[in-house]
Design a protein around this motif. Sequence first.
Motif: not given
Length: 172
Positions: A39-53
């Motif tokens: 879910d963290m990877f999916a959320s990071m990619y959907a938001a076009e981020g490079a990292g997510l905590a």
Amino acid sequence: MAKARGTVRPIRFLGDPGLRTACDPVRTFDAALDRLIDDMFASMYAAEGAGLAANQIGTALRVFVYDCADDRGRRHVGHVVNPTLELADGDLLTEPEGCLSVPRLRFPTPRFAHAVVSGVDRRGKTVRVEGTGYFARCLQHECGHLDGGVYIDTLSGDARRDAMRAIRAARA
């Protein structure tokens, strides 16, 4: 950006108390942890981020994911559970930095050019991640989140005042 399996979860924004609370260590390595990381990877990619905590999607556990390049253009993709920032050294570089929890704003942020993070993966196997350039910045940024910090905390003086003004204006 890549597409990841998992469910996109809403990103928490500055002002959410979960972003200002240190996260708990992961103690159970199971299917729930696998789902969280997916879910963290999916959320990071959907938001076009490079990292997510994890606390950026409302889960107060010490986990972060990343997909970013280093100063040589090499792409790094992975996750770290129960990370510890072991080393941040080298030149102190002040470059524009952003955050999914402070959307659409970037501020000149000082970070070290080299970082080393240790922890474990989703199975509990020891990992050590070393980065330079933008990847080192990402590692420092995500470890900061898990300790209850946000990147604007590293700013001082005029840079901090300018950032706080911009954040207030963006909320208005």
